[in-house]
Design an enzyme around this catalytic site. Structure first.
Site, PDB file in Angstrom:
ATOM      1  N   SER A  52       0.833  -1.079   0.044  1.00 33.57           N
ATOM      2  CA  SER A  52      -0.194  -0.031  -0.031  1.00 33.57           C
ATOM      3  C   SER A  52       0.857   1.522  -0.165  1.00 33.57           C
ATOM      4  CB  SER A  52      -0.978   0.060   1.061  1.00 33.57           C
ATOM      5  OG  SER A  52      -1.884   1.058   1.176  1.00 33.57           O
ATOM      6  N   HIS A  55      -8.188  -4.796  -1.386  1.00 38.71           N
ATOM      7  CA  HIS A  55      -6.874  -4.027  -1.053  1.00 38.71           C
ATOM      8  C   HIS A  55      -6.377  -5.019   0.125  1.00 38.71           C
ATOM      9  CE1 HIS A  55      -4.143  -1.026  -0.656  1.00 38.71           C
ATOM     10  NE2 HIS A  55      -4.140  -0.893   0.400  1.00 38.71           N
TER      11      HIS A  55
END
Length: 431
Positions: A288, A403
């Site tokens: 991320s 995610h």
């Protein structure tokens, strides 16, 4: 009167956190606050009788004051007492304050780990019904997550511990500090065999963003796939995180984001300086926001690493604000459409800075086709560009997972095993 945390303050609607309970008020500001000719720094916690406050009294009691290596994580009321959760030089510290007309009595909660992750919260869901009983969870790199009951001003009592996922025999946990490019001391925790061989296979991880603290936790995947095989794991607490409060976060935000990358590279260099390993045996991983970190290690500090694993990454800083949730991160990174901000963002946009003919280490870039937070285009573009320039760059994209590393445990396990296997082989350590 009783209430929960809410956002109030004269500077902005989100500048202050306020909690009141049984006639007492506690408040923390994100910015400095001048009251009665005394200026309190950001993140100071002040307390006062709620009745006195309503009557115009502004003689607050200072309940917590931050220091360079001492930061408040949270505060809450339980059973008429205020609980402070503190990181003191990365050590989890908990203090229970009892207010009265004679002042605020202070007692520490003892019996939780000094190195690791610990959280404390009220046993009761509703603050006004709380008896003061607390629950605590704690873990460290070699001890699985444990749940405790903490009676009022008492010693934690173990209720349950998660199963051990790996054998920690021979593994020691030590704390160290590297010195970054600008002289800032960067803490990191090392987990693995004692002694320095100069050849240790090291897995180094970090994050450095959004005020999120990166602390040494119990990582079953790391334990089973790296530590149990004789490897060494390192967690770096770089700037941009929340380990030392607001100032530590701000020190790695916007135009200072590159400093958090310098910090990570400094930790890698310090492992070599201490004789733990050599650059070719250091495998680094980040995801991320950590994707910016890892790709900047590729383009800015390639000589310090043997392999890189970049997951669900943010990479292209020119277009990030136009993709998925990117516009909501402008406060963290800056606005690429503002020429002044692009001036510093361009320095950390690895997609734009990757060039041929550099000694880039092997890299695996992995994303998820259904990532709805960071667009998978970041990973796709970077992998394609590196491959077109002839670098040893690999790409992996499962169909699901959002995610994250997959839609279920089987997919997450496969994703993780793939990454560790790649790193082991790339650094020449196929244990």
């Amino acid at each position: 009167m009783s209430g929960s945390n809410s956002s109030r303050g004269s500077a902005s609607s989100t500048d202050a956190s306020v909690a009141w309970h049984r006639g007492w008020l506690a408040v923390k500001r994100r910015t400095g606050w001048t009251i009665d000719r005394e200026t309190h720094p950001a993140d100071t916690v002040l307390g006062i009788s709620f009745t006195a406050f309503l009557e115009g009294d502004r003689h607050f009691t200072k309940l917590f004051e931050p220091a360079e290596r001492r930061a408040l994580r949270e505060f809450f009321w339980s059973g008429g007492r205020l609980v402070l959760s503190i990181l003191d030089d990365l050590k989890p510290v908990f203090e229970v304050l009892t207010p009265s007309d004679d002042g605020w009595a202070r007692e520490p909660i003892t019996g939780l780990p000094n190195i690791g992750v610990a959280h404390v919260w009220s046993l009761d869901v509703r603050t006004e019904e709380s008896t003061g009983d607390l629950l605590a969870s704690a873990q460290d790199p070699v001890t699985s997550a444990s749940l405790y009951l903490v009676p009022p001003l008492g010693v934690p009592q173990l209720l349950k511990r998660a199963p051990q996922a790996f054998d920690p025999t021979g593994v020691v946990v030590t704390r160290h500090e590297a010195v970054s490019e600008d002289g800032t001391r960067i803490p990191y925790v090392q987990v693995g065999p004692p002694g320095e061989t100069g050849e240790a296979p090291v897995h180094l991880s970090g994050y450095g963003g959004f005020g999120i603290s990166q602390l040494p936790y119990y990582n079953p995947s790391m334990g089973k796939l790296w530590l149990e095989r004789g490897g060494t794991g390192v967690v770096a607490s770089i700037r941009g995180g929340g380990e030392f409060g607001t100032a530590w976060h701000d020190a790695g935000r916007r135009e200072k984001k590159r400093l958090s990358h310098d910090d990570f590279a400094a930790v890698a260099a310090d492992l070599v300086r201490r004789g733990v390993t050599r650059p070719g045996r250091i495998a680094a991983e980040g995801g991320s926001n950590g994707g910016i970190l890892i790709t900047n290690m590729l383009t800015r500090y390639p000589e310090r690493f043997g392999a890189l694993f970049c997951t669900i990454p943010l990479i292209d800083m020119r277009r990030y604000a136009k993709l998925h949730a990117g516009a909501s991160w402008i406060a963290e990174y800056g606005d690429p459409d503002d020429p002044a901000d692009w001036g510093f963002l361009s320095q950390i946009s690895a997609y734009h800075n990757a060039v041929p003919g550099r000694p880039y280490p092997p890299i695996l870039i992995a994303t998820s086709r259904r990532d709805d937070r960071v667009h998978p285009g970041h990973a796709r573009k970077m992998a394609a560009k590196l491959q077109a320039m002839g670098y040893e760059a690999y790409f992996y994209e499962p169909a699901a997972g959002g995610h994250g590393y997959g839609k279920d445990n089987a997919e997450r396990a496969a994703f993780t095993a793939l990454g560790y296997n790649f790193l082991r082989r790339a650094i020449g350590w196929d244990a």
